[in-house]
Motif scaffolding. Structure first.
Motif, PDB file in Angstrom:
ATOM      1  N   PRO A  90       0.795  -1.233   0.000  1.00 49.52           N
ATOM      2  CA  PRO A  90       0.000   0.000   0.000  1.00 49.52           C
ATOM      3  C   PRO A  90       0.822   1.276   0.000  1.00 49.52           C
ATOM      4  N   VAL A  91       2.022   1.255   0.578  1.00 50.85           N
ATOM      5  CA  VAL A  91       2.851   2.457   0.585  1.00 50.85           C
ATOM      6  C   VAL A  91       3.331   2.782  -0.825  1.00 50.85           C
ATOM      7  N   GLU A  92       3.480   1.751  -1.665  1.00 49.99           N
ATOM      8  CA  GLU A  92       3.972   1.942  -3.028  1.00 49.99           C
ATOM      9  C   GLU A  92       2.848   2.198  -4.026  1.00 49.99           C
ATOM     10  N   ALA A 156      -1.898  13.338  15.090  1.00 47.07           N
ATOM     11  CA  ALA A 156      -2.620  13.248  13.817  1.00 47.07           C
ATOM     12  C   ALA A 156      -2.681  11.803  13.330  1.00 47.07           C
ATOM     13  N   SER A 157      -1.574  11.087  13.408  1.00 45.63           N
ATOM     14  CA  SER A 157      -1.532   9.697  12.949  1.00 45.63           C
ATOM     15  C   SER A 157      -2.398   8.805  13.834  1.00 45.63           C
ATOM     16  N   ALA A 158      -2.375   9.052  15.141  1.00 43.27           N
ATOM     17  CA  ALA A 158      -3.198   8.254  16.057  1.00 43.27           C
ATOM     18  C   ALA A 158      -4.681   8.494  15.801  1.00 43.27           C
ATOM     19  N   LEU A 159      -5.047   9.751  15.549  1.00 48.16           N
ATOM     20  CA  LEU A 159      -6.445  10.074  15.256  1.00 48.16           C
ATOM     21  C   LEU A 159      -6.880   9.428  13.948  1.00 48.16           C
ATOM     22  N   LEU A 401      -3.751   9.144   4.038  1.00 47.10           N
ATOM     23  CA  LEU A 401      -2.332   9.282   3.713  1.00 47.10           C
ATOM     24  C   LEU A 401      -2.125   9.996   2.390  1.00 47.10           C
ATOM     25  N   ASN A 402      -3.084   9.855   1.451  1.00 47.61           N
ATOM     26  CA  ASN A 402      -2.960  10.528   0.159  1.00 47.61           C
ATOM     27  C   ASN A 402      -3.310  12.011   0.230  1.00 47.61           C
ATOM     28  N   GLN A 409       3.936   6.161   8.471  1.00 46.02           N
ATOM     29  CA  GLN A 409       3.012   5.529   7.532  1.00 46.02           C
ATOM     30  C   GLN A 409       3.148   4.011   7.541  1.00 46.02           C
ATOM     31  N   HIS A 410       4.365   3.501   7.595  1.00 48.82           N
ATOM     32  CA  HIS A 410       4.564   2.052   7.614  1.00 48.82           C
ATOM     33  C   HIS A 410       3.931   1.438   8.859  1.00 48.82           C
ATOM     34  N   SER A 411       4.071   2.105  10.006  1.00 48.64           N
ATOM     35  CA  SER A 411       3.483   1.592  11.233  1.00 48.64           C
ATOM     36  C   SER A 411       1.962   1.575  11.146  1.00 48.64           C
ATOM     37  N   LEU A 412       1.393   2.610  10.534  1.00 50.12           N
ATOM     38  CA  LEU A 412      -0.061   2.665  10.367  1.00 50.12           C
ATOM     39  C   LEU A 412      -0.555   1.507   9.501  1.00 50.12           C
ATOM     40  N   TRP A 413       0.127   1.263   8.375  1.00 49.87           N
ATOM     41  CA  TRP A 413      -0.293   0.174   7.489  1.00 49.87           C
ATOM     42  C   TRP A 413      -0.086  -1.191   8.141  1.00 49.87           C
ATOM     43  N   GLU A 414       1.009  -1.344   8.864  1.00 48.88           N
ATOM     44  CA  GLU A 414       1.256  -2.629   9.538  1.00 48.88           C
ATOM     45  C   GLU A 414       0.182  -2.915  10.585  1.00 48.88           C
TER      46      GLU A 414
END
Length: 447
Positions: A90-92, A156-159, A401-402, A409-414
């Motif tokens: 998803p990151v790519e 922001a990422s946690a929200l 993310l877009n 971002q990697h931690s969010l997707w994982e």
């Protein structure tokens, strides 16, 4: 000379003449792979489509679900075949992930609306209101708190993580929802989960936008006021109005015009797809929430039908489209897990958060949110427990993310990938026995 270069650089296949080599698709790596294995692709796709139709019959009484099967297929295909070189991540491919998951969610929302026949009333929809007004905001808050304290995410990422994981998925929750428009309306658990999934995707969107605003600037009074007006009041109002007006207008065209001109005479179920895309696009053009518009339009179309069998035809087409697209996306999700190594770097913090979301936060908050509701405890437990996380969560994270500037971002997707996989396994293995037990104990019928 040109012929020699072509033969030395581009692999030749007996079914193609030289004119095919000027096709840009064929010149790409994935294009060459597709063309060289074209007949194998046809065989594979044909067999998988047949499985989509057949497996629900085989799995009806087993503690398994379609999502488990197709995620497993994707994991195997992208681990042990030449497709491993095209493993998605998803990151790519964030835009592709966003648009593909967006499409299946809106089709699913239309299908959900088309099968809900219960009239709008406080008594009939009170559990849904509790799930949306109490359970979802608290779920967002506690997941965000877990992201802050356990994963060490910025605010922001946690929200964003909380907003993504709070909604019950309308796609993967099919086994706990109303099955079709003519199903009995006495199953309160199925109605509650169907109506919740139909509405909470739109109602989670303001919190995604709040996370995007937080990623760009601090949440000052001015930022919050703009968010409240534009992302809450305006977008929700416009989405509801476009959905209501669009659903009413289509209802007149489909069911109310003179007999020889009404659209229902065609018998073409794909009209549901046209209605879905048109209403969604109109709501988005007007800066409203298309998810809300599509679901409301489906509800109104269901009422406009007044027993007309064509509503069943439209729902059947929407359901078939949803299952086919779901199959593709779940196979790709399985590929992300193995070939894409989405979970390669997960640690105990990710596992703890996943366990909290699936086993504590949603079930406990969901059950407490139903305190005072005069329903059997088993039924309330089922409603609280089956807060399935799936492709809607994938869409929201890709969208966020877009459109924002988020750290980790990697931690969010994982974390999201682990929770979606855990939900597919946990809920997929328990849905058949639990729903059958509920039907026998509470509704006095066999599943």
């Amino acid at each position: 000379m040109i012929s020699w270069v072509r033969q030395s650089i581009i692999p030749q296949t007996p079914d193609l003449d030289s004119t095919a080599f000027s096709d840009p698709l064929f010149l790409s790596t994935i294009g060459q792979f597709l063309v060289e294995h074209y007949k194998l692709w046809l065989l594979s796709i044909g067999l998988v489509v047949l499985l989509v139709a057949w497996l629900p019959l085989l799995l009806k009484k087993l503690p398994l679900s379609l999502p488990i099967i197709f995620v497993g297929m994707g994991m195997a295909i992208f681990a042990w075949t030449p497709l491993a070189q095209f493993s998605p991540h998803p990151v790519e491919s964030p835009v592709l992930i966003e648009k593909a998951s967006e499409f299946i969610v809106i089709v699913s929302l239309m299908g959900a609306g088309l099968k809900i026949g219960r009239p709008l009333s406080w008594a009939g929809w009170s559990i849904t209101v509790r799930l949306l007004a109490i359970v979802m905001p608290l779920t967002i808050a506690f997941i965000a708190l877990s992201g802050l304290s356990i994963l060490g995410l910025p605010l922001a990422s946690a929200l964003l993580l909380g907003a993504c994981l709070a909604p019950t998925d309308p796609v993967l929750a099919a086994d706990v929802q109303i099955e079709k428009p003519d199903s009995e309306d006495s199953d309160e658990a199925r109605f509650a989960l169907t109506s919740e999934a139909g509405l909470n995707d739109a109602l989670a969107f303001p919190f995604v936008h709040l996370a995007i605003a937080a990623s760009a600037a601090s949440l000052t009074g001015g930022v919050l006021a703009e968010w409240l007006w534009h992302d809450v009041v305006w977008r929700l109002t416009v989405g509801a109005l476009v959905g209501g007006a669009g659903g009413w207008l289509l209802g007149q065209i489909i069911y109310r015009l003179p007999q020889d001109t009404r659209l229902s005479r065609t018998g073409d179920g794909f009209i549901a797809l046209g209605a879905t895309l048109a209403i969604y696009a109109m709501a988005e053009f007007a800066h409203g929430y298309g998810f809300l518009a599509v679901f409301i339009a489906g509800l109104i179309l269901r009422r406009s039908a007044e027993g007309d069998d064509f509503n069943t035809e439209m729902h059947a087409f929407a359901d078939e489209t949803e299952r086919l697209v779901m199959m593709v996306l779940l196979v790709l999700f399985g590929g992300m897990l193995t070939g894409g190594e989405l979970l390669a770097d997960i640690g105990w913090s990710n596992i703890i958060v996943a366990a909290l979301v699936l086993l504590v936060i949603r079930p406990v908050i969901g059950y407490l949110g139903l305190v005072g509701v005069d329903r059997p405890p088993l039924e309330k437990f089922v409603i609280a427990f089956f807060g399935i996380r799936g492709l809607g969560s994938v869409y929201y994270l890709a969208f966020g993310l877009n459109h924002g500037d988020f750290a980790e971002q990697h931690s969010l997707w994982e974390t999201l990938g682990l929770i979606v996989l855990g939900s597919i396994l946990l809920h997929g293995l328990t849905v058949t026995p639990l729903m059958r037990h509920l039907s026998r104990r509470i509704y006095n019928k066999d599943e």
